[in-house]
Design a protein around this motif. Structure first.
Motif, PDB file in Angstrom:
ATOM      1  N   THR A 112       0.840  -1.193   0.000  1.00 30.70           N
ATOM      2  CA  THR A 112       0.000   0.000   0.000  1.00 30.70           C
ATOM      3  C   THR A 112       0.877   1.244   0.000  1.00 30.70           C
ATOM      4  O   THR A 112       2.050   1.205   0.358  1.00 30.70           O
ATOM      5  CB  THR A 112      -0.910   0.050   1.241  1.00 30.70           C
ATOM      6  OG1 THR A 112      -0.103   0.091   2.417  1.00 30.70           O
ATOM      7  CG2 THR A 112      -1.864  -1.127   1.291  1.00 30.70           C
ATOM      8  N   PHE A 115      -3.591   4.307  -2.246  1.00 30.83           N
ATOM      9  CA  PHE A 115      -3.552   3.200  -3.209  1.00 30.83           C
ATOM     10  C   PHE A 115      -3.193   1.875  -2.546  1.00 30.83           C
ATOM     11  O   PHE A 115      -2.365   1.834  -1.645  1.00 30.83           O
ATOM     12  CB  PHE A 115      -2.500   3.451  -4.295  1.00 30.83           C
ATOM     13  CG  PHE A 115      -2.810   4.577  -5.221  1.00 30.83           C
ATOM     14  CD1 PHE A 115      -3.617   4.374  -6.330  1.00 30.83           C
ATOM     15  CD2 PHE A 115      -2.296   5.830  -4.993  1.00 30.83           C
ATOM     16  CE1 PHE A 115      -3.906   5.419  -7.196  1.00 30.83           C
ATOM     17  CE2 PHE A 115      -2.571   6.884  -5.854  1.00 30.83           C
ATOM     18  CZ  PHE A 115      -3.383   6.676  -6.952  1.00 30.83           C
ATOM     19  N   ARG A 133      -1.449  -2.896 -10.980  1.00 34.38           N
ATOM     20  CA  ARG A 133      -2.779  -2.273 -10.870  1.00 34.38           C
ATOM     21  C   ARG A 133      -2.956  -1.755  -9.454  1.00 34.38           C
ATOM     22  O   ARG A 133      -2.904  -2.538  -8.492  1.00 34.38           O
ATOM     23  CB  ARG A 133      -3.849  -3.293 -11.219  1.00 34.38           C
ATOM     24  CG  ARG A 133      -5.251  -2.749 -11.162  1.00 34.38           C
ATOM     25  CD  ARG A 133      -6.240  -3.801 -11.708  1.00 34.38           C
ATOM     26  NE  ARG A 133      -7.577  -3.478 -11.283  1.00 34.38           N
ATOM     27  CZ  ARG A 133      -8.386  -4.314 -10.653  1.00 34.38           C
ATOM     28  NH1 ARG A 133      -8.009  -5.558 -10.394  1.00 34.38           N
ATOM     29  NH2 ARG A 133      -9.584  -3.939 -10.316  1.00 34.38           N
ATOM     30  N   LEU A 134      -3.146  -0.444  -9.334  1.00 30.91           N
ATOM     31  CA  LEU A 134      -3.326   0.222  -8.053  1.00 30.91           C
ATOM     32  C   LEU A 134      -4.772   0.694  -7.950  1.00 30.91           C
ATOM     33  O   LEU A 134      -5.305   1.251  -8.912  1.00 30.91           O
ATOM     34  CB  LEU A 134      -2.419   1.454  -7.956  1.00 30.91           C
ATOM     35  CG  LEU A 134      -0.936   1.247  -8.264  1.00 30.91           C
ATOM     36  CD1 LEU A 134      -0.270   2.579  -8.518  1.00 30.91           C
ATOM     37  CD2 LEU A 134      -0.268   0.526  -7.125  1.00 30.91           C
ATOM     38  N   VAL A 135      -5.410   0.483  -6.822  1.00 36.28           N
ATOM     39  CA  VAL A 135      -6.777   0.972  -6.619  1.00 36.28           C
ATOM     40  C   VAL A 135      -6.846   1.736  -5.303  1.00 36.28           C
ATOM     41  O   VAL A 135      -6.059   1.501  -4.387  1.00 36.28           O
ATOM     42  CB  VAL A 135      -7.834  -0.160  -6.636  1.00 36.28           C
ATOM     43  CG1 VAL A 135      -7.850  -0.876  -7.963  1.00 36.28           C
ATOM     44  CG2 VAL A 135      -7.621  -1.121  -5.495  1.00 36.28           C
ATOM     45  N   GLY A 136      -7.800   2.655  -5.244  1.00 34.13           N
ATOM     46  CA  GLY A 136      -7.977   3.424  -4.022  1.00 34.13           C
ATOM     47  C   GLY A 136      -9.278   4.189  -4.050  1.00 34.13           C
ATOM     48  O   GLY A 136     -10.037   4.152  -5.020  1.00 34.13           O
ATOM     49  N   ARG A 137      -9.511   4.885  -2.956  1.00 28.10           N
ATOM     50  CA  ARG A 137     -10.716   5.698  -2.859  1.00 28.10           C
ATOM     51  C   ARG A 137     -10.496   6.756  -1.792  1.00 28.10           C
ATOM     52  O   ARG A 137      -9.589   6.655  -0.968  1.00 28.10           O
ATOM     53  CB  ARG A 137     -11.922   4.845  -2.512  1.00 28.10           C
ATOM     54  CG  ARG A 137     -11.845   4.162  -1.166  1.00 28.10           C
ATOM     55  CD  ARG A 137     -13.051   3.251  -0.931  1.00 28.10           C
ATOM     56  NE  ARG A 137     -12.860   2.465   0.264  1.00 28.10           N
ATOM     57  CZ  ARG A 137     -13.234   2.825   1.487  1.00 28.10           C
ATOM     58  NH1 ARG A 137     -13.821   3.980   1.671  1.00 28.10           N
ATOM     59  NH2 ARG A 137     -13.025   2.043   2.521  1.00 28.10           N
ATOM     60  N   TYR A 148     -10.944   5.188  -7.639  1.00 27.51           N
ATOM     61  CA  TYR A 148     -10.033   5.280  -8.780  1.00 27.51           C
ATOM     62  C   TYR A 148      -9.115   4.064  -8.911  1.00 27.51           C
ATOM     63  O   TYR A 148      -8.986   3.257  -7.982  1.00 27.51           O
ATOM     64  CB  TYR A 148      -9.188   6.555  -8.669  1.00 27.51           C
ATOM     65  CG  TYR A 148      -8.653   6.778  -7.282  1.00 27.51           C
ATOM     66  CD1 TYR A 148      -7.466   6.196  -6.859  1.00 27.51           C
ATOM     67  CD2 TYR A 148      -9.364   7.548  -6.364  1.00 27.51           C
ATOM     68  CE1 TYR A 148      -6.991   6.389  -5.584  1.00 27.51           C
ATOM     69  CE2 TYR A 148      -8.902   7.746  -5.077  1.00 27.51           C
ATOM     70  CZ  TYR A 148      -7.706   7.163  -4.695  1.00 27.51           C
ATOM     71  OH  TYR A 148      -7.248   7.340  -3.420  1.00 27.51           O
ATOM     72  N   GLU A 149      -8.506   3.994 -10.070  1.00 27.84           N
ATOM     73  CA  GLU A 149      -7.582   2.914 -10.404  1.00 27.84           C
ATOM     74  C   GLU A 149      -6.504   3.484 -11.318  1.00 27.84           C
ATOM     75  O   GLU A 149      -6.780   4.299 -12.193  1.00 27.84           O
ATOM     76  CB  GLU A 149      -8.347   1.814 -11.121  1.00 27.84           C
ATOM     77  CG  GLU A 149      -7.528   0.627 -11.504  1.00 27.84           C
ATOM     78  CD  GLU A 149      -8.377  -0.490 -12.077  1.00 27.84           C
ATOM     79  OE1 GLU A 149      -7.950  -1.067 -13.081  1.00 27.84           O
ATOM     80  OE2 GLU A 149      -9.462  -0.764 -11.520  1.00 27.84           O
ATOM     81  N   THR A 205      -3.245   1.961 -13.630  1.00 26.90           N
ATOM     82  CA  THR A 205      -2.536   0.773 -14.098  1.00 26.90           C
ATOM     83  C   THR A 205      -1.302   1.189 -14.885  1.00 26.90           C
ATOM     84  O   THR A 205      -1.298   2.224 -15.561  1.00 26.90           O
ATOM     85  CB  THR A 205      -3.415  -0.124 -14.996  1.00 26.90           C
ATOM     86  OG1 THR A 205      -3.744   0.582 -16.193  1.00 26.90           O
ATOM     87  CG2 THR A 205      -4.682  -0.556 -14.281  1.00 26.90           C
ATOM     88  N   THR A 217      -5.535   5.798 -16.237  1.00 27.78           N
ATOM     89  CA  THR A 217      -6.269   6.212 -15.051  1.00 27.78           C
ATOM     90  C   THR A 217      -7.763   6.011 -15.291  1.00 27.78           C
ATOM     91  O   THR A 217      -8.272   6.341 -16.363  1.00 27.78           O
ATOM     92  CB  THR A 217      -6.018   7.701 -14.740  1.00 27.78           C
ATOM     93  OG1 THR A 217      -4.614   7.896 -14.551  1.00 27.78           O
ATOM     94  CG2 THR A 217      -6.779   8.150 -13.496  1.00 27.78           C
TER      95      THR A 217
END
Length: 146
Positions: free
Chosen positions: A63, A67, A79-83, A89-90, A92, A108
């Motif tokens: 982390t 992300f 691939r990174l994801v978050g909020r 959002y994501e 790559t 994005t």
């Protein structure tokens, strides 16, 4: 259970005059390393999840503020994801070996729900701030890898 990918926002590509085995660690330090105290304060202010860095940069399960690395094939893709309060959002990255170097592609995806989400999109995406940041960081990857 995984949620659907947010809508596409943009794509940035650079050609780096270096092999993928040299580009990947630079990408990991630029996008997966410590993001600095200022960004950590900002991440806390907007309620980003996850909030802290942990694990090996760009390794699956690691982390950084805002992300989580949910998929990673070292040297090839991540691939990174978050909020946070205003967006989901994501981000790559894909590295492709090409004659003369490595093509680095960053995509994005993001959704901005509600009225405050629309304002945040205006401030970050429509203003050009996201684009400027991505162009600068991708250029830094190229410069450091070459």
């Amino acid at each position: 259970m995984e949620t659907a990918r947010p809508p596409f926002v943009d794509e940035h590509r650079i050609m780096v005059d270096a092999p993928t085995e040299r580009v990947w660690p630079v990408l990991a330090s630029e996008f997966g390393g410590s993001s600095g105290r200022l960004f950590e304060v900002y991440a806390r202010f907007i309620g980003a999840k996850p909030l802290r860095s942990g694990g090996e940069p760009l390794a699956e399960g690691s982390t950084l503020p805002g992300f989580a690395v949910v998929e990673a094939v070292p040297g090839r893709s991540v691939r990174l994801v978050g909020r946070h309060l205003y967006s989901r959002y994501e981000l790559t990255f894909d590295l492709t070996e090409r004659p003369g170097g490595t093509l680095v592609r960053a995509r994005t995806y993001a959704s901005f729900p509600g009225p405050l989400g629309r304002v945040y999109r205006l401030l970050v995406i429509e203003s050009g701030a996201h684009r400027a940041l991505m162009v600068r960081r991708m250029a830094a990857v190229r410069k450091r890898a070459e």
